[in-house]
Scaffold this active site. Structure first.
Site, PDB file in Angstrom:
ATOM      1  N   TYR A 185      88.251  49.644  -5.758  1.00 22.23           N
ATOM      2  CA  TYR A 185      88.181  48.189  -5.878  1.00 22.23           C
ATOM      3  C   TYR A 185      89.313  47.551  -5.062  1.00 22.23           C
ATOM      4  O   TYR A 185      89.096  46.600  -4.299  1.00 22.23           O
ATOM      5  CB  TYR A 185      88.262  47.776  -7.357  1.00 22.23           C
ATOM      6  CG  TYR A 185      87.976  46.306  -7.580  1.00 22.23           C
ATOM      7  CD1 TYR A 185      86.672  45.813  -7.528  1.00 22.23           C
ATOM      8  CD2 TYR A 185      89.008  45.403  -7.828  1.00 22.23           C
ATOM      9  CE1 TYR A 185      86.409  44.463  -7.717  1.00 22.23           C
ATOM     10  CE2 TYR A 185      88.752  44.055  -8.022  1.00 22.23           C
ATOM     11  CZ  TYR A 185      87.454  43.589  -7.977  1.00 22.23           C
ATOM     12  OH  TYR A 185      87.186  42.250  -8.157  1.00 22.23           O
ATOM     13  N   LYS A 189      88.969  45.127  -1.773  1.00 24.67           N
ATOM     14  CA  LYS A 189      89.440  43.729  -1.786  1.00 24.67           C
ATOM     15  C   LYS A 189      90.547  43.487  -0.754  1.00 24.67           C
ATOM     16  O   LYS A 189      90.589  42.427  -0.119  1.00 24.67           O
ATOM     17  CB  LYS A 189      89.871  43.350  -3.203  1.00 24.67           C
ATOM     18  CG  LYS A 189      88.691  43.291  -4.193  1.00 24.67           C
ATOM     19  CD  LYS A 189      87.584  42.370  -3.693  1.00 24.67           C
ATOM     20  CE  LYS A 189      86.435  42.206  -4.659  1.00 24.67           C
ATOM     21  NZ  LYS A 189      85.387  41.317  -4.167  1.00 24.67           N
ATOM     22  N   THR A 220      83.679  36.821 -16.818  1.00 21.78           N
ATOM     23  CA  THR A 220      82.308  36.912 -16.299  1.00 21.78           C
ATOM     24  C   THR A 220      81.746  38.243 -16.787  1.00 21.78           C
ATOM     25  O   THR A 220      82.289  38.845 -17.700  1.00 21.78           O
ATOM     26  CB  THR A 220      82.314  36.890 -14.760  1.00 21.78           C
ATOM     27  OG1 THR A 220      82.985  38.075 -14.302  1.00 21.78           O
ATOM     28  CG2 THR A 220      83.008  35.658 -14.194  1.00 21.78           C
TER      29      THR A 220
HETATM   30  N1  LIG Z   1      85.691  37.787 -12.686  1.00 20.63           N
HETATM   31  C1  LIG Z   1      86.852  38.190 -12.256  1.00 20.63           C
HETATM   32  O1  LIG Z   1      87.796  38.359 -13.041  1.00 20.63           O
HETATM   33  C2  LIG Z   1      87.066  38.443 -10.787  1.00 20.63           C
HETATM   34  C3  LIG Z   1      88.384  38.571 -10.339  1.00 20.63           C
HETATM   35  C4  LIG Z   1      88.608  38.812  -8.993  1.00 20.63           C
HETATM   36  C5  LIG Z   1      87.544  38.885  -8.102  1.00 20.63           C
HETATM   37  N2  LIG Z   1      86.282  38.762  -8.573  1.00 20.63           N
HETATM   38  C6  LIG Z   1      85.210  38.878  -7.565  1.00 20.63           C
HETATM   39  O2  LIG Z   1      84.316  37.782  -7.672  1.00 20.63           O
HETATM   40  C7  LIG Z   1      83.004  38.204  -7.255  1.00 20.63           C
HETATM   41  C8  LIG Z   1      81.998  37.805  -8.330  1.00 20.63           C
HETATM   42  O3  LIG Z   1      82.328  38.490  -9.526  1.00 20.63           O
HETATM   43  P1  LIG Z   1      81.930  37.969 -10.974  1.00 20.63           P
HETATM   44  O4  LIG Z   1      83.139  38.095 -11.791  1.00 20.63           O
HETATM   45  O5  LIG Z   1      81.229  36.692 -10.895  1.00 20.63           O
HETATM   46  O6  LIG Z   1      80.945  39.165 -11.397  1.00 20.63           O
HETATM   47  P2  LIG Z   1      79.558  39.134 -12.164  1.00 20.63           P
HETATM   48  O7  LIG Z   1      79.299  40.575 -12.468  1.00 20.63           O
HETATM   49  O8  LIG Z   1      79.581  38.171 -13.304  1.00 20.63           O
HETATM   50  O9  LIG Z   1      78.527  38.610 -11.083  1.00 20.63           O
HETATM   51  C9  LIG Z   1      78.292  39.349  -9.905  1.00 20.63           C
HETATM   52  C10 LIG Z   1      76.930  38.993  -9.353  1.00 20.63           C
HETATM   53  O10 LIG Z   1      76.733  39.800  -8.192  1.00 20.63           O
HETATM   54  C11 LIG Z   1      75.453  40.425  -8.265  1.00 20.63           C
HETATM   55  N3  LIG Z   1      75.470  41.673  -7.542  1.00 20.63           N
HETATM   56  C12 LIG Z   1      76.154  42.815  -7.826  1.00 20.63           C
HETATM   57  N4  LIG Z   1      75.899  43.743  -6.910  1.00 20.63           N
HETATM   58  C13 LIG Z   1      75.036  43.203  -6.020  1.00 20.63           C
HETATM   59  C14 LIG Z   1      74.396  43.675  -4.845  1.00 20.63           C
HETATM   60  N5  LIG Z   1      74.564  44.930  -4.397  1.00 20.63           N
HETATM   61  N6  LIG Z   1      73.589  42.832  -4.172  1.00 20.63           N
HETATM   62  C15 LIG Z   1      73.382  41.582  -4.619  1.00 20.63           C
HETATM   63  N7  LIG Z   1      73.943  41.070  -5.732  1.00 20.63           N
HETATM   64  C16 LIG Z   1      74.765  41.880  -6.412  1.00 20.63           C
HETATM   65  C17 LIG Z   1      75.193  40.597  -9.753  1.00 20.63           C
HETATM   66  O11 LIG Z   1      73.800  40.730 -10.043  1.00 20.63           O
HETATM   67  C18 LIG Z   1      75.776  39.312 -10.310  1.00 20.63           C
HETATM   68  O12 LIG Z   1      74.862  38.259 -10.301  1.00 20.63           O
HETATM   69  C19 LIG Z   1      83.088  39.700  -7.001  1.00 20.63           C
HETATM   70  O13 LIG Z   1      83.241  39.934  -5.612  1.00 20.63           O
HETATM   71  C20 LIG Z   1      84.343  40.104  -7.740  1.00 20.63           C
HETATM   72  O14 LIG Z   1      84.942  41.264  -7.208  1.00 20.63           O
HETATM   73  C21 LIG Z   1      86.008  38.538  -9.892  1.00 20.63           C
END
Ligand SMILES: NC(=O)c1ccc[n+]([C@@H]2O[C@H](COP(=O)([O-])OP(=O)(O)OC[C@H]3O[C@@H](n4cnc5c(N)ncnc54)[C@H](O)[C@@H]3O)[C@@H](O)[C@H]2O)c1
Length: 307
Positions: A185, A189, A220
């Site tokens: 991860y 990133k 999330t």
């Molecule tokens: N939530 C956090 O704490 C957090 C922190 C840092 C970064 N992020 C980043 O933010 C982004 C969104 O994360 P989130 O927290 O909303 O996660 P989430 O799991 O709630 O949503 C992710 C979405 O991406 C979709 N997805 C996953 N793999 C996929 C693929 N191969 N093709 C198409 N769609 C796909 C899922 O179906 C889902 O709708 C990610 O890149 C994550 O790494 C999240």
């Protein structure tokens, strides 16, 4: 669109006008849930048309039915052909046939088999690298398609009349902080910043911008309930998805913002929930600055198309 200018942190504590976003078309990968859904809702509120590319057909279709101006396209971003179709369908759905913004948000977080110890007597197992497939390879596919569509729309030369286009990559605190037990991860990133550092000085040749949003913990579906409960239990504050949506609009509304990364943060660290940390350059270090300038001047020109 100006050439990349370093050392000018973006003021995130100001009101801004989103008028230029109205009527534009955006693609949001992973836009069916969580932070992606927040980007979709912000873009729609600002008057954009949005295509969601996501695996989650139930939630994606629900958003399409709820929000005027949203089209859901089933897509696995780790699959090249799926993404080619996503961009084709998005361009067909766009009222202008153009795509102006792409938010490469789809991402996953899994227990990391690179970190896992298989036991003293075991032959180590080949680790599952799906996190790299989605978080890095999928984003590189997106970046390739973005430059194809942006160049096709705008040409490959700087011009006064170029329309603004912007790719927004999604990093994480794991793109600049120590995150134990998650080498894939973290690697994926940090890689978003690698892409930024490669493209931010060249994308302007076709009138384009590139920035990164780095979310702190936001509740999330990306982590388990237990993992988020642990975050709370050690007294760590969460950031808010709607602030990430607002940060996206701040980036898209100002055509001078290029090559920067924005941290989505709890209010105790950022008055409006997002901040330009100024971590992508070395203004205080003249040696690193000199080395960086030499690197940029000497970088190989393989394709002969762009500097
Ligand atoms: N939530 C956090 O704490 C957090 C922190 C840092 C970064 N992020 C980043 O933010 C982004 C969104 O994360 P989130 O927290 O909303 O996660 P989430 O799991 O709630 O949503 C992710 C979405 O991406 C979709 N997805 C996953 N793999 C996929 C693929 N191969 N093709 C198409 N769609 C796909 C899922 O179906 C889902 O709708 C990610 O890149 C994550 O790494 C999240």
């Amino acid at each position: 669109m100006p050439q990349y200018i370093s050392n000018i942190p973006v003021d995130c504590d100001v009101d801004f006008d989103t008028a230029n976003i109205r009527g534009k078309t955006a693609i949001v990968t992973g836009g069916a849930n969580g932070l992606g859904e927040a980007y979709v809702r912000s873009l729609i509120a600002a008057g954009a048309t949005v295509c969601i590319g996501d695996l989650d057909t139930i939630k994606g279709r629900k958003l399409e039915a709820e929000l005027t101006g949203v089209k859901f396209i089933e897509c696995n971003t780790a699959d090249w052909d799926n993404q080619v179709r996503l961009f084709q369908e998005a361009a067909s759905f766009s009222p202008t046939e153009k795509i102006s913004y792409v938010i490469a948000n789809a991402g996953i977080h899994r227990p990391d088999e690179v970190f896992l110890y298989d036991g003293d007597d075991a032959v180590p197992k080949k680790p599952d690298l799906t996190t790299i497939d989605v978080n890095l390879i999928g984003v590189l596919y997106t970046a390739k398609l973005v430059s194809h569509y942006f160049i096709k729309q705008n040409g490959d030369k700087v011009s006064e009349t170029q329309e603004d286009t912007c790719l927004v990559l999604i990093g994480s605190g794991a793109a600049f902080l120590d995150c134990p037990r998650a080498p894939q991860y973290c690697a994926s990133k940090w890689a978003m910043r690698g892409i930024l550092h490669s493209l931010r000085r060249t994308a302007f040749y076709y009138g384009s911008r590139l920035n990164i949003i780095l979310p702190w913990y936001v509740k999330t579906n990306i982590l388990s309930d237990e993992a988020f409960a642990h975050v709370s239990s050690v007294g760590v504050q969460f950031a808010e998805a709607k602030d990430a949506g607002e940060c996206l609009l701040r980036i898209l509304s100002d055509m001078d913002i290029n090559g920067r990364s924005f941290f989505i943060a709890p209010r105790r660290w950022a008055a409006r929930g997002f901040i330009d940390l100024g971590i992508e350059d070395y203004p205080e270090d003249s040696l690193l600055q000199e080395i960086q300038e030499d690197q940029v001047r000497s970088a190989p020109i393989d394709l002969g198309l762009f500097i």
